[in-house]
Design a protein around this motif. Structure first.
Motif, PDB file in Angstrom:
ATOM      1  N   ALA A  58       0.666  -1.169   0.328  1.00 51.46           N
ATOM      2  CA  ALA A  58       0.140  -0.248  -0.092  1.00 51.46           C
ATOM      3  C   ALA A  58       0.374   1.234  -0.162  1.00 51.46           C
ATOM      4  N   VAL A  59      -0.077   2.294  -1.185  1.00 51.43           N
ATOM      5  CA  VAL A  59       0.878   3.698  -0.843  1.00 51.43           C
ATOM      6  C   VAL A  59       0.162   4.609  -0.487  1.00 51.43           C
ATOM      7  N   GLN A  60       0.915   5.723   0.461  1.00 52.56           N
ATOM      8  CA  GLN A  60       0.106   6.593   1.044  1.00 52.56           C
ATOM      9  C   GLN A  60       1.151   7.679   0.926  1.00 52.56           C
ATOM     10  N   GLY A  61      -0.140   8.984   1.101  1.00 51.25           N
ATOM     11  CA  GLY A  61       0.911   9.816   1.130  1.00 51.25           C
ATOM     12  C   GLY A  61       1.179  10.662  -0.834  1.00 51.25           C
ATOM     13  N   SER A  62       2.839  11.456  -0.804  1.00 51.44           N
ATOM     14  CA  SER A  62       2.768  11.869  -1.885  1.00 51.44           C
ATOM     15  C   SER A  62       3.811  11.190  -2.652  1.00 51.44           C
ATOM     16  N   ALA A  63       3.956   9.548  -2.578  1.00 53.55           N
ATOM     17  CA  ALA A  63       5.187   8.615  -2.854  1.00 53.55           C
ATOM     18  C   ALA A  63       5.127   9.009  -5.163  1.00 53.55           C
ATOM     19  N   THR A  64       6.061   8.878  -5.091  1.00 46.74           N
ATOM     20  CA  THR A  64       6.407   8.813  -7.015  1.00 46.74           C
ATOM     21  C   THR A  64       7.301   8.144  -7.153  1.00 46.74           C
ATOM     22  N   GLY A  65       6.874   7.820  -8.155  1.00 44.97           N
ATOM     23  CA  GLY A  65       8.885   6.811  -8.559  1.00 44.97           C
ATOM     24  C   GLY A  65       7.493   4.843  -8.934  1.00 44.97           C
ATOM     25  N   PRO A  66       8.655   4.139  -8.778  1.00 42.83           N
ATOM     26  CA  PRO A  66       8.012   2.852  -9.423  1.00 42.83           C
ATOM     27  C   PRO A  66       8.225   2.216  -7.756  1.00 42.83           C
ATOM     28  N   PHE A 115       1.540  -0.638 -15.478  1.00 41.29           N
ATOM     29  CA  PHE A 115       2.273  -1.593 -14.289  1.00 41.29           C
ATOM     30  C   PHE A 115       2.824  -2.287 -15.358  1.00 41.29           C
ATOM     31  N   GLY A 116       4.427  -2.645 -15.302  1.00 43.37           N
ATOM     32  CA  GLY A 116       5.136  -3.553 -15.802  1.00 43.37           C
ATOM     33  C   GLY A 116       4.951  -5.050 -15.695  1.00 43.37           C
ATOM     34  N   LEU A 117       5.306  -6.589 -16.374  1.00 43.59           N
ATOM     35  CA  LEU A 117       5.492  -7.407 -15.502  1.00 43.59           C
ATOM     36  C   LEU A 117       6.732  -7.931 -16.540  1.00 43.59           C
ATOM     37  N   PHE A 118       7.455  -8.198 -15.927  1.00 40.33           N
ATOM     38  CA  PHE A 118       9.446  -8.762 -16.384  1.00 40.33           C
ATOM     39  C   PHE A 118       9.568 -10.007 -16.066  1.00 40.33           C
ATOM     40  N   GLN A 119      10.567 -10.956 -16.513  1.00 44.39           N
ATOM     41  CA  GLN A 119      10.846 -12.263 -16.222  1.00 44.39           C
ATOM     42  C   GLN A 119      12.374 -12.025 -15.525  1.00 44.39           C
ATOM     43  N   THR A 154       4.286   1.948 -12.057  1.00 44.54           N
ATOM     44  CA  THR A 154       4.402   3.230 -12.158  1.00 44.54           C
ATOM     45  C   THR A 154       3.453   4.691 -11.392  1.00 44.54           C
ATOM     46  N   LEU A 155       3.968   5.409 -10.254  1.00 44.54           N
ATOM     47  CA  LEU A 155       2.937   6.972  -9.787  1.00 44.54           C
ATOM     48  C   LEU A 155       4.131   7.596 -10.610  1.00 44.54           C
ATOM     49  N   SER A 156       3.119   8.516 -10.642  1.00 44.58           N
ATOM     50  CA  SER A 156       3.220   9.322 -11.175  1.00 44.58           C
ATOM     51  C   SER A 156       3.385  11.214 -10.105  1.00 44.58           C
ATOM     52  N   ALA A 157       3.599  12.157 -10.132  1.00 45.75           N
ATOM     53  CA  ALA A 157       4.238  13.201  -9.523  1.00 45.75           C
ATOM     54  C   ALA A 157       2.533  13.839  -8.926  1.00 45.75           C
ATOM     55  N   THR A 158       1.169  13.350  -9.761  1.00 50.27           N
ATOM     56  CA  THR A 158      -0.733  13.338  -8.815  1.00 50.27           C
ATOM     57  C   THR A 158      -0.817  12.451  -9.004  1.00 50.27           C
ATOM     58  N   MET A 159      -0.196  11.916  -7.193  1.00 54.12           N
ATOM     59  CA  MET A 159      -1.135  10.779  -6.928  1.00 54.12           C
ATOM     60  C   MET A 159      -2.864  10.537  -6.955  1.00 54.12           C
ATOM     61  N   PRO A 160      -2.873   9.196  -6.961  1.00 49.02           N
ATOM     62  CA  PRO A 160      -4.221   8.980  -7.590  1.00 49.02           C
ATOM     63  C   PRO A 160      -5.354   8.775  -6.561  1.00 49.02           C
ATOM     64  N   ALA A 161      -6.524   8.735  -6.555  1.00 48.16           N
ATOM     65  CA  ALA A 161      -7.607   8.410  -5.015  1.00 48.16           C
ATOM     66  C   ALA A 161      -6.979   7.477  -4.888  1.00 48.16           C
ATOM     67  N   PRO A 162      -7.669   7.909  -3.685  1.00 43.06           N
ATOM     68  CA  PRO A 162      -7.579   6.097  -3.068  1.00 43.06           C
ATOM     69  C   PRO A 162      -8.558   5.264  -3.333  1.00 43.06           C
ATOM     70  N   ASP A 163      -8.000   4.456  -3.949  1.00 35.15           N
ATOM     71  CA  ASP A 163      -8.569   3.244  -4.343  1.00 35.15           C
ATOM     72  C   ASP A 163      -8.030   2.651  -3.910  1.00 35.15           C
TER      73      ASP A 163
END
Length: 175
Positions: A58-66, A115-119, A154-163
């Motif tokens: 779970a991500v909380q706040g204004s986290a960005t990046g992978p 999101f991506g899935l990798f080997q 991948t989370l952008s600088a704009t945090m999506p709505a809680p869901d």
């Protein structure tokens, strides 16, 4: 009671109970005849696959990046059966194998998260569903093999709505 009478008595009791007493085989000495009986079992190529869920922390706040997570696939294929494991784009509209999307589950939330899935753990080899291109190939041994799926959202600088954002990806074994 002597022995012959006991046998007759036991046979009579067995007959009364509806049980049959096996007849003793006679011994013959007139000759023999033989035949061969072929016994055969055919094993056809086959595989099974199972997948464990991939749950990002779970991500909380204004986290960005992978944000990273893993899952595992277990495959059992008959010995010496070659196969490829593919992962499709998922169930969210507009997802592709190179740009999968997680969608919000609350009514009215149209936000998606890529999101991506990798080997591999370096996220260098995308995992797709096109044989000869982006599937993972191996050969069966008759016992279970486990493969790790590496995921990165991948989370952008704009945090999506809680869901809770999700997609369902189908794993396929081609053999």
């Amino acid at each position: 009671m002597n022995r012959p009478l006991r046998c007759v008595a036991l046979i009579g009791i067995a007959a009364a109970l509806g049980q049959t007493v096996p007849a003793r085989a006679a011994v013959y000495s007139n000759g023999t005849a033989t035949a061969q009986m072929r016994v055969q079992l055919t094993i056809l190529p086959g595989c099974t696959v199972a997948a464990s869920p991939m749950t990002f922390n779970a991500v909380q706040g204004s986290a960005t990046g992978p944000v990273a997570s893993t899952s595992s696939l277990t495959v059992v294929c008959t010995a010496s059966t070659g196969y490829n494991i593919g992962l499709n784009a998922g169930t969210v509209p507009n997802s592709t194998e190179t740009n999968r999307l997680l969608a919000g589950t609350l009514t009215g939330n149209t936000t998606t998260i890529p999101f991506g899935l990798f080997q591999d753990a370096n996220y260098a080899t995308p995992w797709g569903n096109t044989q000869g291109s982006n599937t993972l190939g191996d050969s069966g041994t008759g016992v279970m093999k486990t493969y790790t799926v590496y995921g990165q959202a991948t989370l952008s600088a704009t945090m999506p709505a809680p869901d809770v954002y999700s997609s369902t990806v189908t794993a396929t074994v081609y053999f």
